[in-house]
Design a protein around this motif. Structure first.
Motif, PDB file in Angstrom:
ATOM      1  N   HIS A  21       7.240  39.675  70.548  1.00 36.38           N
ATOM      2  CA  HIS A  21       7.184  40.838  71.431  1.00 36.38           C
ATOM      3  C   HIS A  21       7.441  40.329  72.843  1.00 36.38           C
ATOM      4  O   HIS A  21       7.172  39.170  73.157  1.00 36.38           O
ATOM      5  CB  HIS A  21       5.824  41.532  71.341  1.00 36.38           C
ATOM      6  CG  HIS A  21       5.719  42.732  72.234  1.00 36.38           C
ATOM      7  ND1 HIS A  21       6.404  43.896  71.978  1.00 36.38           N
ATOM      8  CD2 HIS A  21       5.045  42.933  73.410  1.00 36.38           C
ATOM      9  CE1 HIS A  21       6.150  44.769  72.933  1.00 36.38           C
ATOM     10  NE2 HIS A  21       5.322  44.211  73.802  1.00 36.38           N
ATOM     11  N   ASP A  41      -2.821  51.763  77.230  1.00 38.48           N
ATOM     12  CA  ASP A  41      -2.589  52.283  75.882  1.00 38.48           C
ATOM     13  C   ASP A  41      -2.064  53.716  75.896  1.00 38.48           C
ATOM     14  O   ASP A  41      -1.549  54.203  74.890  1.00 38.48           O
ATOM     15  CB  ASP A  41      -3.880  52.197  75.057  1.00 38.48           C
ATOM     16  CG  ASP A  41      -3.639  52.301  73.560  1.00 38.48           C
ATOM     17  OD1 ASP A  41      -2.541  51.919  73.103  1.00 38.48           O
ATOM     18  OD2 ASP A  41      -4.534  52.772  72.840  1.00 38.48           O
ATOM     19  N   GLU A  76       1.319  53.323  75.114  1.00 37.90           N
ATOM     20  CA  GLU A  76       1.534  52.694  73.800  1.00 37.90           C
ATOM     21  C   GLU A  76       1.153  53.704  72.720  1.00 37.90           C
ATOM     22  O   GLU A  76       1.973  54.529  72.302  1.00 37.90           O
ATOM     23  CB  GLU A  76       0.727  51.396  73.704  1.00 37.90           C
ATOM     24  CG  GLU A  76       1.044  50.578  72.447  1.00 37.90           C
ATOM     25  CD  GLU A  76       0.369  49.210  72.457  1.00 37.90           C
ATOM     26  OE1 GLU A  76       0.035  48.724  71.367  1.00 37.90           O
ATOM     27  OE2 GLU A  76       0.167  48.625  73.541  1.00 37.90           O
ATOM     28  N   GLY A  89      -2.283  46.466  80.929  1.00 39.48           N
ATOM     29  CA  GLY A  89      -1.593  47.220  79.883  1.00 39.48           C
ATOM     30  C   GLY A  89      -2.313  48.530  79.617  1.00 39.48           C
ATOM     31  O   GLY A  89      -3.538  48.549  79.492  1.00 39.48           O
ATOM     32  N   LEU A 106       5.554  49.621  69.455  1.00 40.05           N
ATOM     33  CA  LEU A 106       4.525  49.028  68.586  1.00 40.05           C
ATOM     34  C   LEU A 106       3.784  50.028  67.699  1.00 40.05           C
ATOM     35  O   LEU A 106       3.490  49.720  66.544  1.00 40.05           O
ATOM     36  CB  LEU A 106       3.537  48.218  69.423  1.00 40.05           C
ATOM     37  CG  LEU A 106       4.141  46.979  70.104  1.00 40.05           C
ATOM     38  CD1 LEU A 106       3.110  46.301  70.990  1.00 40.05           C
ATOM     39  CD2 LEU A 106       4.688  45.999  69.066  1.00 40.05           C
ATOM     40  N   VAL A 123      -0.125  44.415  75.480  1.00 41.28           N
ATOM     41  CA  VAL A 123      -0.309  44.976  74.136  1.00 41.28           C
ATOM     42  C   VAL A 123      -1.746  45.457  73.948  1.00 41.28           C
ATOM     43  O   VAL A 123      -2.702  44.732  74.224  1.00 41.28           O
ATOM     44  CB  VAL A 123       0.037  43.919  73.059  1.00 41.28           C
ATOM     45  CG1 VAL A 123      -0.306  44.445  71.659  1.00 41.28           C
ATOM     46  CG2 VAL A 123       1.515  43.546  73.134  1.00 41.28           C
ATOM     47  N   SER A 124      -1.888  46.697  73.459  1.00 41.10           N
ATOM     48  CA  SER A 124      -3.209  47.263  73.193  1.00 41.10           C
ATOM     49  C   SER A 124      -3.550  47.313  71.708  1.00 41.10           C
ATOM     50  O   SER A 124      -4.716  47.217  71.342  1.00 41.10           O
ATOM     51  CB  SER A 124      -3.290  48.691  73.763  1.00 41.10           C
ATOM     52  OG  SER A 124      -3.143  48.688  75.165  1.00 41.10           O
ATOM     53  N   SER A 125      -2.568  47.502  70.844  1.00 41.91           N
ATOM     54  CA  SER A 125      -2.787  47.690  69.410  1.00 41.91           C
ATOM     55  C   SER A 125      -3.634  46.573  68.809  1.00 41.91           C
ATOM     56  O   SER A 125      -3.260  45.399  68.884  1.00 41.91           O
ATOM     57  CB  SER A 125      -1.442  47.740  68.681  1.00 41.91           C
ATOM     58  OG  SER A 125      -1.602  47.441  67.317  1.00 41.91           O
ATOM     59  N   SER A 167       9.247  46.582  73.925  1.00 42.83           N
ATOM     60  CA  SER A 167       8.434  47.527  74.697  1.00 42.83           C
ATOM     61  C   SER A 167       7.208  47.915  73.875  1.00 42.83           C
ATOM     62  O   SER A 167       7.302  48.066  72.652  1.00 42.83           O
ATOM     63  CB  SER A 167       9.258  48.778  75.018  1.00 42.83           C
ATOM     64  OG  SER A 167       8.425  49.809  75.519  1.00 42.83           O
ATOM     65  N   THR A 168       6.072  48.096  74.551  1.00 42.64           N
ATOM     66  CA  THR A 168       4.857  48.499  73.821  1.00 42.64           C
ATOM     67  C   THR A 168       5.028  49.880  73.195  1.00 42.64           C
ATOM     68  O   THR A 168       4.312  50.219  72.255  1.00 42.64           O
ATOM     69  CB  THR A 168       3.625  48.503  74.741  1.00 42.64           C
ATOM     70  OG1 THR A 168       3.885  49.318  75.885  1.00 42.64           O
ATOM     71  CG2 THR A 168       3.271  47.095  75.195  1.00 42.64           C
TER      72      THR A 168
END
Length: 390
Positions: A121, A349, A352, A347, A106, A127-129, A102-103
């Motif tokens: 993942h 953030d 996240e 996605g 992260l 994914v934003s990171s 899961s984001t």
């Protein structure tokens, strides 16, 4: 027009943090030594507990899904597994590698400086990171698959030091029994049900839980303390602010409008930001299924509409139900979404880094409710549908 979002603040702990807990396997076991001089304990999270012993940690999640009690025996690598824990899964620490599903997991991996241990993942699109995206771009990790599409064979072959999972083992969210299959195959699974926490700081504090598997307690303490200190100072100002603009949240699905209870995550956030949440007096920490008419009657004159379901424009709201366009908040443009940091694949953030940085989420909302308290703030996660973002 819609402004671009400011870059995500770094979640990496300053390099001044020195870990005293072992960062590798130990060569010679010393039974008299305390291998974990740096210890953490949750102050806001209610979902996990840890008991430290000289060379192992016992982590308990209680009845996370209302049934099975989840416990993990974290044993310092290079030391013996203690007796008396026959039914408790053993996970050697520090884990040399990790798979995330899961984001929400992260930001902890980034904050604990563990990105180089990421093997896989679930789905890359969301994914934003920037740190994790760089590792994906370098081809250094694989896509494990989400939920029932998890590539079980590839995960087993990767043999991660630990696999972090937010919903495995849940009777409804894991109907295929993936948790049992992975455990039976020897995969070290640790569930991370942080989303069950009813407060923003409680949810963010699961950083400490993730740190337990990597002996990164000092990193976690430093990173979380900084966030918690900022959050509590903002909340102090928000709760003291007057007058308090009224607010509603969520949106209808057919004839039902699910409203967060007065002790829920969202109600806490709104109160801390200095809003007068119209259902603050309801004693529930969950969601209340109310009729559209009952909510609409109270919502009609509310000053603000925060997080209106998944709608992303005034036109979408009006098309969903023309009556919503008569709300005072809609007419003034005081409808606020949390999609400012949405990527091309959808996605968000907010789900996240926003989980790890409730201080920034709160700063956004405090700025909207009481702009005079944070005059220089630029919205990080939020966007006003009526424009005038900052």
């Amino acid at each position: 027009g819609r402004e671009t979002a400011p870059p995500a603040p770094s979640l990496v702990t300053p390099p001044a943090v020195v870990e005293r807990n072992p960062q590798d396997c130990v060569e010679r076991f010393d039974a008299s030594r305390d291998y974990f001089p740096d210890k953490v304990a949750p102050r806001f999270a209610s979902g996990f507990r840890v008991a430290y012993h000289r060379h192992y940690k016992v982590v308990s999640l209680g009845r996370a899904w209302g049934g099975e009690v989840f416990r993990y025996l974290l044993v310092q690598c290079g030391t013996p597994v203690p007796a008396g824990f026959d039914d408790v899964p053993v996970i050697p620490v520090p884990a040399p590698s990790v798979i995330t599903t899961s984001t929400t997991e992260l930001p902890a991996i980034v904050a604990l400086d563990l990105v180089d241990r990421l093997l896989a993942h679930s789905t890359f699109d969301f994914v934003s990171s920037p740190e994790v995206r760089a590792r994906i771009a370098a081809g250094a990790m694989f896509e494990a698959g989400k939920g029932g599409e998890l590539d079980v064979e590839r995960v087993i072959a990767a043999a991660p030091g630990v696999l972090l999972a937010d919903s495995l083992g849940h009777p409804e969210l894991d109907p295929g029994g993936l948790h049992r299959r992975l455990r039976a195959a020897g995969v070290r699974v640790a569930i991370v049900p942080s989303f069950l926490e009813a407060t923003p700081l409680g949810r963010a504090e699961w950083l400490k839980y993730v740190a337990l598997f990597f002996n990164r307690e000092a990193h976690a303490e430093a990173a979380f303390d900084a966030v918690a200190g900022r959050y509590r100072e903002l909340a102090r100002r928000g709760r003291a602010a007057a007058p308090r603009p009224s607010a509603i949240t969520g949106g209808p699905a057919g004839d039902v409008w699910h409203v967060p209870g007065g002790r829920s995550f969202m109600a806490t956030l709104l109160a801390d930001a200095g809003f007068d949440y119209l259902w603050a007096g309801e004693p529930s920490s969950g969601s209340l299924p109310l009729s559209f008419e009952a909510v609409y009657a109270r919502a009609l004159d509310a000053d603000w509409w925060i997080h209106p379901s998944g709608w992303r424009s005034p036109a979408e709201i009006a098309a969903a139900d023309p009556r919503l366009a008569r709300l005072a908040s809609f007419r003034r443009g005081d409808v606020v979404t949390h999609d400012r940091r949405l990527n091309a694949a959808g996605g968000n953030d907010y789900w996240e880094s926003g989980n790890a940085r409730p201080d920034l989420v709160l700063a956004d909302l405090l700025h909207l409710a009481h702009p005079e308290l944070l005059p220089g703030h630029r919205l990080v996660y939020h966007r006003r549908l009526g424009g005038g973002d900052d």
